[in-house]
Design an enzyme around this catalytic site. Structure first.
Site, PDB file in Angstrom:
ATOM      1  CG  PHE A  99      -3.359  15.346   1.107  1.00  0.00           C
ATOM      2  CD1 PHE A  99      -4.310  14.410   1.491  1.00  0.00           C
ATOM      3  CD2 PHE A  99      -2.981  15.411  -0.220  1.00  0.00           C
ATOM      4  CE1 PHE A  99      -4.886  13.564   0.553  1.00  0.00           C
ATOM      5  CE2 PHE A  99      -3.548  14.571  -1.167  1.00  0.00           C
ATOM      6  CZ  PHE A  99      -4.505  13.649  -0.779  1.00  0.00           C
ATOM      7  CD  GLU A 134      -2.895   1.301   0.470  1.00  0.00           C
ATOM      8  OE1 GLU A 134      -2.518   1.593  -0.670  1.00  0.00           O
ATOM      9  OE2 GLU A 134      -4.088   1.239   0.813  1.00  0.00           O
ATOM     10  CG  ASP A 135      -0.842   4.849  -1.564  1.00  0.00           C
ATOM     11  OD1 ASP A 135      -1.565   4.196  -0.773  1.00  0.00           O
ATOM     12  OD2 ASP A 135      -1.307   5.741  -2.300  1.00  0.00           O
ATOM     13  NE  ARG A 152      -2.505   8.448  -9.444  1.00  0.00           N
ATOM     14  CZ  ARG A 152      -3.132   8.110  -8.317  1.00  0.00           C
ATOM     15  NH1 ARG A 152      -2.429   7.736  -7.285  1.00  0.00           N
ATOM     16  NH2 ARG A 152      -4.440   8.139  -8.228  1.00  0.00           N
TER      17      ARG A 152
HETATM   18  P1  IMP Z   1      -7.511   5.370   4.518  1.00  0.00           P
HETATM   19  O1  IMP Z   1      -8.628   4.431   4.207  1.00  0.00           O
HETATM   20  O2  IMP Z   1      -8.023   6.622   5.170  1.00  0.00           O
HETATM   21  O3  IMP Z   1      -6.392   4.725   5.295  1.00  0.00           O
HETATM   22  O4  IMP Z   1      -6.978   5.899   3.132  1.00  0.00           O
HETATM   23  C1  IMP Z   1      -6.023   5.275   2.385  1.00  0.00           C
HETATM   24  C2  IMP Z   1      -5.994   5.820   0.986  1.00  0.00           C
HETATM   25  O5  IMP Z   1      -6.290   7.223   0.948  1.00  0.00           O
HETATM   26  C3  IMP Z   1      -4.597   5.689   0.402  1.00  0.00           C
HETATM   27  O6  IMP Z   1      -4.429   4.460  -0.259  1.00  0.00           O
HETATM   28  C4  IMP Z   1      -4.508   6.876  -0.528  1.00  0.00           C
HETATM   29  O7  IMP Z   1      -5.038   6.544  -1.782  1.00  0.00           O
HETATM   30  C5  IMP Z   1      -5.405   7.920   0.109  1.00  0.00           C
HETATM   31  N1  IMP Z   1      -4.633   8.897   0.929  1.00  0.00           N
HETATM   32  C6  IMP Z   1      -4.634   9.019   2.268  1.00  0.00           C
HETATM   33  N2  IMP Z   1      -3.805  10.001   2.673  1.00  0.00           N
HETATM   34  C7  IMP Z   1      -3.254  10.495   1.548  1.00  0.00           C
HETATM   35  C8  IMP Z   1      -2.275  11.527   1.305  1.00  0.00           C
HETATM   36  O8  IMP Z   1      -1.735  12.189   2.217  1.00  0.00           O
HETATM   37  N3  IMP Z   1      -1.956  11.731   0.008  1.00  0.00           N
HETATM   38  C9  IMP Z   1      -2.495  11.028  -1.022  1.00  0.00           C
HETATM   39  N4  IMP Z   1      -3.392  10.062  -0.843  1.00  0.00           N
HETATM   40  C10 IMP Z   1      -3.779   9.797   0.431  1.00  0.00           C
END
Ligand code: IMP
Length: 174
Positions: free
Chosen positions: A151, A98-99, A164
């Site tokens: 962010f 995961e990123d 990206r």
């Molecule tokens: P979660 O479900 O809130 O943990 O969100 C995870 C997903 O939200 C990641 O896989 C990203 O695609 C997106 N995301 C969350 N924070 C960021 C950020 O700081 N930058 C870019 N994408 C983010």
């Protein structure tokens, strides 16, 4: 003037590269003489995943899954599947790549879904974690960087589909 010139460096290309190699070495060690299935979470992890698998020395197959993601900068909390893996994961060593883990809702949904496929082992590798934002506990087996609540964009991460391609990670709006 380049389109990305105004975005400052939060994590440099060199820093990311060295951490990705460390994570790959840890995986190489943990799965010595074994095979793994790498499951990248689209779209954000595509660059991290590509760098990670090229640093692996163990046999690996690579799959991608696609889930619903952010609208703008706030998580909707709703997760759904757009694309699942194509091979059976029964008895396999699966590593989800995961990123970023933010609230943890997306990855919790995915890990639950992957567990139902009866893998031999299931691990999570995330480049980034925003610990302060977690709404649910998420055990990250291989973590790149624990970052503050900002962010971030670049190295696969986007804001509304953009940035990206940046080779480094920057903070959106800084
Ligand atoms: P979660 O479900 O809130 O943990 O969100 C995870 C997903 O939200 C990641 O896989 C990203 O695609 C997106 N995301 C969350 N924070 C960021 C950020 O700081 N930058 C870019 N994408 C983010």
């Amino acid at each position: 003037m380049s389109k990305n010139q105004s975005i400052g460096v939060f994590l440099s290309e060199e820093k990311i590269k060295s951490r990705v190699n460390e994570l790959a070495n840890q995986i190489n060690k943990d799965f010595q003489n074994q095979e793994v299935v790498i499951v990248g979470v689209l779209n954000g992890s595509f660059i991290f995943c590509a760098d990670l698998v090229r640093a692996l020395k163990i046999p690996a197959t690579i799959e991608f899954v696609s889930l619903s993601s952010y609208e703008g900068t706030e998580s909707s909390g709703e997760v759904s599947f757009r694309m699942d893996v194509k091979q059976s994961l029964v008895g396999k060593n699966v590593i989800i790549v995961e990123d970023i883990v933010d609230t943890g809702l997306t990855i919790t949904f995915l890990m639950k879904h992957m567990k139902l496929k009866n893998p031999k082992s299931l691990k999570l590798c995330s480049l980034l974690l925003k610990r302060a934002r977690l709404k649910i506990e998420v055990p990250v087996d291989y973590l790149g960087f624990d970052i503050e609540d900002k962010f971030v964009i670049g190295y696969g991460l986007d804001f509304d589909g953009k940035y990206r391609e940046l080779p480094y990670i920057g903070v959106y709006g800084e």
